[in-house]
Enzyme design. Structure first.
Site, PDB file in Angstrom:
ATOM      1  N   LYS A 160       0.962  -1.146   0.185  1.00  0.00           N
ATOM      2  CA  LYS A 160       0.282   0.118   0.028  1.00  0.00           C
ATOM      3  C   LYS A 160       0.736   0.950  -0.170  1.00  0.00           C
ATOM      4  O   LYS A 160       0.690   2.116  -1.035  1.00  0.00           O
ATOM      5  CB  LYS A 160      -0.982  -0.272   1.009  1.00  0.00           C
ATOM      6  CG  LYS A 160      -2.168  -0.690   0.566  1.00  0.00           C
ATOM      7  CD  LYS A 160      -3.430  -1.147   2.759  1.00  0.00           C
ATOM      8  CE  LYS A 160      -3.931  -2.098   2.067  1.00  0.00           C
ATOM      9  NZ  LYS A 160      -4.348  -2.667   3.459  1.00  0.00           N
ATOM     10  N   GLN A 197      -4.956  -0.873   9.825  1.00  0.00           N
ATOM     11  CA  GLN A 197      -5.190  -2.605   9.012  1.00  0.00           C
ATOM     12  C   GLN A 197      -5.461  -3.858   9.968  1.00  0.00           C
ATOM     13  O   GLN A 197      -5.509  -3.520  11.143  1.00  0.00           O
ATOM     14  CB  GLN A 197      -3.013  -2.985   9.232  1.00  0.00           C
ATOM     15  CG  GLN A 197      -3.643  -4.678   7.883  1.00  0.00           C
ATOM     16  CD  GLN A 197      -4.023  -4.299   6.503  1.00  0.00           C
ATOM     17  OE1 GLN A 197      -3.954  -3.120   5.804  1.00  0.00           O
ATOM     18  NE2 GLN A 197      -4.727  -5.094   6.424  1.00  0.00           N
ATOM     19  N   ASP A 221     -11.544   3.055   3.902  1.00  0.00           N
ATOM     20  CA  ASP A 221     -11.807   1.695   4.112  1.00  0.00           C
ATOM     21  C   ASP A 221     -12.569   1.599   4.273  1.00  0.00           C
ATOM     22  O   ASP A 221     -13.504   0.691   3.658  1.00  0.00           O
ATOM     23  CB  ASP A 221     -11.133   1.090   4.706  1.00  0.00           C
ATOM     24  CG  ASP A 221     -10.363  -0.293   5.046  1.00  0.00           C
ATOM     25  OD1 ASP A 221      -9.622  -0.410   3.854  1.00  0.00           O
ATOM     26  OD2 ASP A 221      -9.593  -0.789   6.167  1.00  0.00           O
TER      27      ASP A 221
END
Ligand code: NAD
Length: 300
Positions: free
Chosen positions: A54, A98, A121
């Site tokens: 990422k 994460q 997200d």
């Protein structure tokens, strides 16, 4: 006739290219550099790989990338304090924590502490509610990538029968919501669904997000249907050498490709789209934060 293979790798490269163009425009015309902060707690090996790629791709499209790696025993108060600091940082437009988090941390509390505008997200309860009521929101990356591929392949999916196998908060439920918002007729199937094969057989669009290797055989697929395989499963592959593994999806690729009209491969299908959509979401969040026009086609 053999199915069209939907090339997620190539599609994702195109999405990243569009993101990069927009980043250049934001820098040149507005003096703004979009910034993405990724927070990793602990040392889960798969999460470390994701976070590294990422960060790399964030830099490649010209954005600022910040990584915070915290010890596995970090307290919830310390993690929340970091998120608060990132919420207040004007150079950060997207925050991603994460998952999964170590067991002593409350994932819902952590996710809901992220400012919804920076929740790239799309897991914040406010974004989930906004998506569910058809309001502008941050959209979860994996289902967004699937939607982009479907729109690209079909133009419109209005009126089509879509079956989503899996009802997770990360993939299945938001996927179903996105399909519904695009006027598909949506069924969500799951581990308790009766006659799953028959349910899947009526679908024009099958989204498999189960986490069970090669679970969907070709004889469940309606001829000509579009199959989007979200699954990422690692299997032993002794034929490739000792200790070797291979990635497979949730559908049995060979038999499904023989009947489907279009199919995404694993690897090289949905996977690459997920990070591309994370970058797209970060640019979108940055444009919204600064009241600058958003790029077309990079969100739902
Ligand atoms: P999850 O385990 O949270 O959810 C799986 C869902 O499948 C559950 O809702 C369950 O009801 C359903 N299910 C389980 N067994 C079933 C059965 N026998 N029949 C029908 N339904 C069944 O998983 P998830 O996070 O949604 O991920 C699903 C898969 O997608 C995994 O393989 C994961 O690795 C992959 N994934 C890929 C990406 C990507 O970027 N490509 C992103 C997220 C998840």
């Amino acid at each position: 006739m053999a199915a069209t293979v939907i090339d997620g790798k190539e599609f994702a490269a195109r999405v990243r290219g569009r993101v990069a163009e927009h980043v250049t425009r934001l820098k040149d015309s507005h003096g703004i550099t979009p910034g993405l902060a990724v927070v990793l707690v602990g040392e889960d090996p798969a999460s470390q790989v994701y976070v590294r790629s990422k960060g790399k791709m964030t830099v490649e499209v010209g954005m600022k990338s910040v990584e915070h790696r915290l010890e596995a025993d970090t307290s919830e108060a310390d993690l929340l304090a970091l998120i608060e600091q990132l919420n207040n940082d004007d150079e950060i437009h997207g925050i991603l924590v994460q998952l999964p988090l170590p067991g002593h941390l409350d994932e819902d509390a952590v996710i809901n502490s992220i400012s919804p505008e920076k929740d790239v997200d799309g897991f914040h309860i406010s974004n989930v509610g906004r998506l569910g009521t058809g309001q502008k929101s941050m959209v979860p990356c994996t289902p967004l990538g699937c939607l982009m591929m479907l729109r690209d392949h079909h133009g419109s999916i209005s009126g089509m029968d879509a079956v989503v196998i899996g009802r997770s908060n990360i993939v299945g439920k938001p996927m179903a919501q996105l399909l519904l918002n695009d006027s598909a007729t949506v069924t969500i199937a799951h581990s308790r669904t009766n006659n799953l094969a028959d349910v899947v057989r009526r679908a024009d669009i099958v989204i498999a997000a189960v986490g069970r290797p090669q679970m969907v055989p070709g004889d469940w697929i309606k001829p000509g249907a579009t199959v989007i395989d979200v699954g990422i499963n690692r299997l032993d592959a002794p034929e490739r050498g000792e200790g070797k593994t291979k990635l497979v999806g949730d559908v049995d690729y060979e038999s499904c490709a023989a009947v489907a009209g279009a199919i995404t491969p694993v690897p090289g299908g949905v996977g690459p789209m997920t990070i591309a959509c994370l970058l797209a979401n970060t640019v979108t969040a940055c444009c919204r934060a600064h009241g600058v026009e958003e790029p077309d086609g990079l969100t739902a």
